[in-house]
Design an enzyme around this catalytic site. Structure first.
Site, PDB file in Angstrom:
ATOM      1  N   CYS A   1      -9.453 -18.882  -2.737  1.00  0.00           N
ATOM      2  CA  CYS A   1     -10.301 -17.920  -3.431  1.00  0.00           C
ATOM      3  C   CYS A   1      -9.719 -17.755  -4.822  1.00  0.00           C
ATOM      4  O   CYS A   1      -8.597 -17.277  -4.983  1.00  0.00           O
ATOM      5  CB  CYS A   1     -10.350 -16.572  -2.715  1.00  0.00           C
ATOM      6  SG  CYS A   1     -11.423 -15.402  -3.591  1.00  0.00           S
TER       7      CYS A   1
ATOM      8  N   CYS B   1     -12.077  -8.464  -8.239  1.00  0.00           N
ATOM      9  CA  CYS B   1     -11.867  -8.939  -6.874  1.00  0.00           C
ATOM     10  C   CYS B   1     -12.739  -8.099  -5.948  1.00  0.00           C
ATOM     11  O   CYS B   1     -12.698  -6.885  -5.986  1.00  0.00           O
ATOM     12  CB  CYS B   1     -10.407  -8.765  -6.468  1.00  0.00           C
ATOM     13  SG  CYS B   1     -10.106  -9.213  -4.748  1.00  0.00           S
TER      14      CYS B   1
ATOM     15  N   ASP C   1       3.828 -12.099 -14.483  1.00  0.00           N
ATOM     16  CA  ASP C   1       2.983 -12.830 -13.542  1.00  0.00           C
ATOM     17  C   ASP C   1       1.518 -12.831 -13.966  1.00  0.00           C
ATOM     18  O   ASP C   1       0.805 -13.810 -13.760  1.00  0.00           O
ATOM     19  CB  ASP C   1       3.101 -12.223 -12.141  1.00  0.00           C
ATOM     20  CG  ASP C   1       2.556 -10.810 -12.097  1.00  0.00           C
ATOM     21  OD1 ASP C   1       3.143  -9.926 -12.761  1.00  0.00           O
ATOM     22  OD2 ASP C   1       1.534 -10.580 -11.436  1.00  0.00           O
TER      23      ASP C   1
ATOM     24  N   ASN D   1      -6.809  -5.172   6.711  1.00  0.00           N
ATOM     25  CA  ASN D   1      -6.554  -5.575   5.326  1.00  0.00           C
ATOM     26  C   ASN D   1      -7.665  -6.517   4.919  1.00  0.00           C
ATOM     27  O   ASN D   1      -7.803  -7.591   5.516  1.00  0.00           O
ATOM     28  CB  ASN D   1      -5.191  -6.269   5.222  1.00  0.00           C
ATOM     29  CG  ASN D   1      -4.932  -6.883   3.844  1.00  0.00           C
ATOM     30  OD1 ASN D   1      -4.108  -7.782   3.720  1.00  0.00           O
ATOM     31  ND2 ASN D   1      -5.610  -6.420   2.818  1.00  0.00           N
ATOM     32  N   GLY D   2      -8.433  -6.111   3.925  1.00  0.00           N
ATOM     33  CA  GLY D   2      -9.523  -6.968   3.464  1.00  0.00           C
ATOM     34  C   GLY D   2     -10.733  -6.143   3.119  1.00  0.00           C
ATOM     35  O   GLY D   2     -10.639  -4.935   2.938  1.00  0.00           O
TER      36      GLY D   2
ATOM     37  N   SER E   1       7.986  -8.214 -11.272  1.00  0.00           N
ATOM     38  CA  SER E   1       6.954  -9.204 -10.938  1.00  0.00           C
ATOM     39  C   SER E   1       7.102 -10.518 -11.693  1.00  0.00           C
ATOM     40  O   SER E   1       6.597 -11.547 -11.255  1.00  0.00           O
ATOM     41  CB  SER E   1       5.568  -8.608 -11.170  1.00  0.00           C
ATOM     42  OG  SER E   1       5.448  -8.176 -12.511  1.00  0.00           O
TER      43      SER E   1
ATOM     44  N   TYR F   1       1.237 -12.509  -7.200  1.00  0.00           N
ATOM     45  CA  TYR F   1       1.674 -11.127  -7.413  1.00  0.00           C
ATOM     46  C   TYR F   1       1.898 -10.331  -6.148  1.00  0.00           C
ATOM     47  O   TYR F   1       2.891  -9.628  -6.005  1.00  0.00           O
ATOM     48  CB  TYR F   1       0.651 -10.376  -8.283  1.00  0.00           C
ATOM     49  CG  TYR F   1       0.953  -8.902  -8.388  1.00  0.00           C
ATOM     50  CD1 TYR F   1       1.995  -8.452  -9.186  1.00  0.00           C
ATOM     51  CD2 TYR F   1       0.222  -7.961  -7.656  1.00  0.00           C
ATOM     52  CE1 TYR F   1       2.307  -7.105  -9.258  1.00  0.00           C
ATOM     53  CE2 TYR F   1       0.522  -6.609  -7.726  1.00  0.00           C
ATOM     54  CZ  TYR F   1       1.565  -6.187  -8.532  1.00  0.00           C
ATOM     55  OH  TYR F   1       1.865  -4.862  -8.587  1.00  0.00           O
TER      56      TYR F   1
ATOM     57  N   CYS G   1     -11.268 -14.227  -9.123  1.00  0.00           N
ATOM     58  CA  CYS G   1     -10.894 -13.389 -10.270  1.00  0.00           C
ATOM     59  C   CYS G   1     -10.565 -14.205 -11.513  1.00  0.00           C
ATOM     60  O   CYS G   1     -10.516 -13.654 -12.610  1.00  0.00           O
ATOM     61  CB  CYS G   1      -9.749 -12.449  -9.895  1.00  0.00           C
ATOM     62  SG  CYS G   1      -8.208 -13.267  -9.431  1.00  0.00           S
TER      63      CYS G   1
ATOM     64  N   CYS H   1      -6.372 -16.328  -0.763  1.00  0.00           N
ATOM     65  CA  CYS H   1      -6.255 -15.633  -2.050  1.00  0.00           C
ATOM     66  C   CYS H   1      -5.009 -16.140  -2.773  1.00  0.00           C
ATOM     67  O   CYS H   1      -3.891 -15.933  -2.308  1.00  0.00           O
ATOM     68  CB  CYS H   1      -6.137 -14.133  -1.795  1.00  0.00           C
ATOM     69  SG  CYS H   1      -5.622 -13.176  -3.225  1.00  0.00           S
TER      70      CYS H   1
ATOM     71  N   GLY I   1       0.821  -1.205   0.000  1.00  0.00           N
ATOM     72  CA  GLY I   1       0.000   0.000   0.000  1.00  0.00           C
ATOM     73  C   GLY I   1       0.846   1.242   0.000  1.00  0.00           C
ATOM     74  O   GLY I   1       1.749   1.370   0.823  1.00  0.00           O
TER      75      GLY I   1
HETATM   76  P1  5GP Z   1      -1.919  -4.550 -16.869  1.00  0.00           P
HETATM   77  O1  5GP Z   1      -0.936  -3.633 -17.466  1.00  0.00           O
HETATM   78  O2  5GP Z   1      -2.242  -5.740 -17.702  1.00  0.00           O
HETATM   79  O3  5GP Z   1      -3.165  -3.827 -16.440  1.00  0.00           O
HETATM   80  O4  5GP Z   1      -1.315  -5.079 -15.500  1.00  0.00           O
HETATM   81  C1  5GP Z   1      -0.435  -6.154 -15.467  1.00  0.00           C
HETATM   82  C2  5GP Z   1       0.752  -5.837 -14.605  1.00  0.00           C
HETATM   83  O5  5GP Z   1       0.323  -5.276 -13.357  1.00  0.00           O
HETATM   84  C3  5GP Z   1       1.536  -7.070 -14.298  1.00  0.00           C
HETATM   85  O6  5GP Z   1       2.886  -6.803 -14.626  1.00  0.00           O
HETATM   86  C4  5GP Z   1       1.367  -7.290 -12.815  1.00  0.00           C
HETATM   87  O7  5GP Z   1       2.629  -7.509 -12.217  1.00  0.00           O
HETATM   88  C5  5GP Z   1       0.747  -6.045 -12.259  1.00  0.00           C
HETATM   89  N1  5GP Z   1      -0.431  -6.300 -11.419  1.00  0.00           N
HETATM   90  C6  5GP Z   1      -1.242  -7.373 -11.398  1.00  0.00           C
HETATM   91  N2  5GP Z   1      -2.236  -7.228 -10.501  1.00  0.00           N
HETATM   92  C7  5GP Z   1      -2.053  -6.054  -9.898  1.00  0.00           C
HETATM   93  C8  5GP Z   1      -2.741  -5.367  -8.853  1.00  0.00           C
HETATM   94  O8  5GP Z   1      -3.734  -5.821  -8.285  1.00  0.00           O
HETATM   95  N3  5GP Z   1      -2.212  -4.167  -8.491  1.00  0.00           N
HETATM   96  C9  5GP Z   1      -1.100  -3.648  -9.089  1.00  0.00           C
HETATM   97  N4  5GP Z   1      -0.627  -2.481  -8.688  1.00  0.00           N
HETATM   98  N5  5GP Z   1      -0.452  -4.265 -10.079  1.00  0.00           N
HETATM   99  C10 5GP Z   1      -0.916  -5.458 -10.486  1.00  0.00           C
HETATM  100 MG    MG Z   2       4.366  -6.403 -13.127  1.00  0.00          MG
END
Ligand code: 5GP
Ligand code: MG
Length: 479
Positions: free
Chosen positions: A445, A394, A358, A106-107, A290, A249, A448, A243, A32
């Site tokens: 869970c 989510c 990821d 958190n949640g 990631s 991630y 998504c 989760c 966060g």
């Molecule tokens: P996209 O560009 O497809 O919207 O997001 C994919 C990228 O965002 C991936 O590289 C992944 O690491 C990251 N990502 C995936 N889920 C989340 C999330 O819930 N929050 C944030 N900040 N990044 C995310």
């Molecule tokens: Mg990423």
């Protein structure tokens, strides 16, 4: 509310809690970046400091000095896609007839409105529209009539949804994990006390030892003199709803969740990805950071199979650029990807490339990166993703966009491949996830990626037989 946050709590024998809390919030900063806060208690009164921004900016020396007491809790809050929301920075702290309370959450509760309306009817006045305040009021009310453990138990009977909480009641620090253990929480031992944290990396940062995860439905009460803790198993659900995205991630790779080092889980997922959809190219490269653990597992499995693939870095990350999701508009997000990543031409030019990440959420990152790699002279680009298609939002605490923003919500893999411009695209199967985590569908869970949730979300399918309170998807969908 969409809070994918970090929580911490410490009780020490003979030392101020503020600095250890501050360091552990630093360790949880990835959970966060919108706000950070600490609440301590010195035996006489509660002290608090909560501010918008990163941990390093939210506190100065004076702020930490003013947070006196050997017991305290802390929180980092995830930014919502809709922008900054000062009302919900945490910990939430308040004084009632039954004593002072601080709460870090958190949640996401699924029956927040219902509990809130009921408490409002009983005369409780709310200052925010967050669910943390609702938990605080319910707990304060129960504390008028019951001891601490019973009061927490009663509150857990009222609230439903996902919650990992650290709570301060006067100078006592507690940790609570929801009955299905949706979000992580663990406990560790320090030389001179105990610590509760969302992730074990925070315990490492304090030089402590991870003891174990807090169990779903368990309450941990730290003794305020730092001498130990007591455990109360308050609920006993047959199923968990961990989760899986924490492993994919959200958590740090150096954290241990469910007795597994997240790094090793991600490497296993990378190995599975090779098994399921490996392609032999000149080079395999991760999307930093990631995609790294996935790519290392993938490349290792490829090498074991005799593939002649070089494992190399092809994209350099500017470490001073924050997570791109912080940017509220699509235009800003697109520019941010270019700001964040720059190609290393020598690894890419004239070569066939496997790019590993990821997950794909909106598709922004992959589209931009593929363009970047083509500009840098890549001959072919094969994208491999360490998680299944994200097809649904989510509702349980991860800021993951609403359905119409999710590229996989209404497209086939082939359509997505075409849209992002890759030569080939493969996602990991759901089975690979359940195998790598050593858990079946019923204890995870997977909402998504399956559209079936372990809670009754209005307008969505549930994968549970147990009937649960209904969440209004309109008020909780992130957009
Ligand atoms: P996209 O560009 O497809 O919207 O997001 C994919 C990228 O965002 C991936 O590289 C992944 O690491 C990251 N990502 C995936 N889920 C989340 C999330 O819930 N929050 C944030 N900040 N990044 C995310
Ligand atoms: Mg990423």
């Amino acid at each position: 509310m969409h809070e994918k946050c970090g929580v911490v709590g410490v009780s020490l024998t003979d030392r101020e809690a503020a600095r250890p809390l501050y360091y552990s919030l630093y360790a949880l900063q990835h959970r966060g970046q919108e706000s950070a806060g600490i609440v301590t208690h010195d035996g006489f009164q509660q002290h608090e400091h909560v501010e918008m921004g990163l941990v390093g900016d939210a506190f100065d020396q004076n702020d930490l000095d003013a947070l006196s007491g050997a017991n305290g809790i802390g929180h980092v809050r995830y930014p919502t896609a809709g922008g900054v929301n000062t009302c919900c920075a945490q910990p939430f702290s308040v004084s009632f007839k039954s004593g002072s309370l601080g709460l870090a959450h958190n949640g996401n509760l699924v029956n927040m409105e219902e509990v809130r309306d009921e408490l409002a009817g009983l005369g409780h006045a709310f200052t925010s529209d967050g669910d943390t305040e609702v938990i605080a009021h319910d707990l304060a009310r129960n504390l008028l009539e019951e001891d601490l453990v019973r009061a927490v138990k009663s509150t857990m009977g009222r609230i439903h949804g996902s919650y990992s909480l650290t709570i301060m009641h006067d100078e006592t620090v507690l940790g609570v994990r929801d009955p299905q253990g949706n979000r992580p929480l663990c406990i560790g031992e320090l030389e001179d006390g105990y610590v509760l944290a969302s992730e074990s990396a925070a315990i490492d940062t304090l030089g402590g030892e991870l003891i174990r995860d807090v169990r779903p439905g368990e309450l941990i009460v730290l003794r305020p003199d730092g001498s130990g803790f007591d455990s109360y198993q308050l609920t006993d659900e047959p199923q968990t709803a961990h989760c899986f995205f924490e492993h994919v991630y959200f958590a740090r790779p150096d954290s241990v969740i469910d007795e597994e080092l997240v790094y090793e889980v991600r490497r296993d997922l990378g190995r599975e990805l090779w098994e399921e959809s490996g392609v032999e190219t000149d080079v395999v490269m991760p999307v930093p950071d990631s995609g790294r653990s996935f790519a290392s597992g993938y490349a290792e499995a490829a090498a074991e199979d005799g593939a002649e693939t070089e494992f190399a870095e092809g994209l350099m990350k500017n470490r001073y650029v924050g997570r791109t999701f912080i940017m509220p508009t699509q235009d800003e997000r697109e520019r941010a990807v270019r700001l964040k990543l720059n190609p290393i031409k020598s690894t890419i030019e004239g070569r066939t490339v496997t790019l590993i990440d990821d997950s794909i959420v909106r598709g922004t990152t992959s589209t931009q990166l593929i363009e970047l790699l083509r500009d840098a002279g890549a001959e072919e680009i094969h994208l491999r993703i360490g998680s299944p298609e994200i097809v649904a939002p989510c509702y349980l605490g991860i800021d993951m966009a609403s359905r119409d923003e999710l590229i996989a919500a209404d497209k086939t893999t082939e359509e997505i491949r075409d849209e992002i411009g890759a030569d080939s695209l493969s996602y990991l199967s759901i089975e690979a996830i359940t195998n790598a985590l050593g858990k079946d569908h019923e204890n995870l869970c997977l909402g998504c990626v399956t559209s079936e949730y372990p809670y009754d979300v209005e307008g969505e399918q549930t994968d549970r037989e147990v009937s649960r309170p209904v969440i209004d998807s309109a008020s909780s969908a992130d957009d």
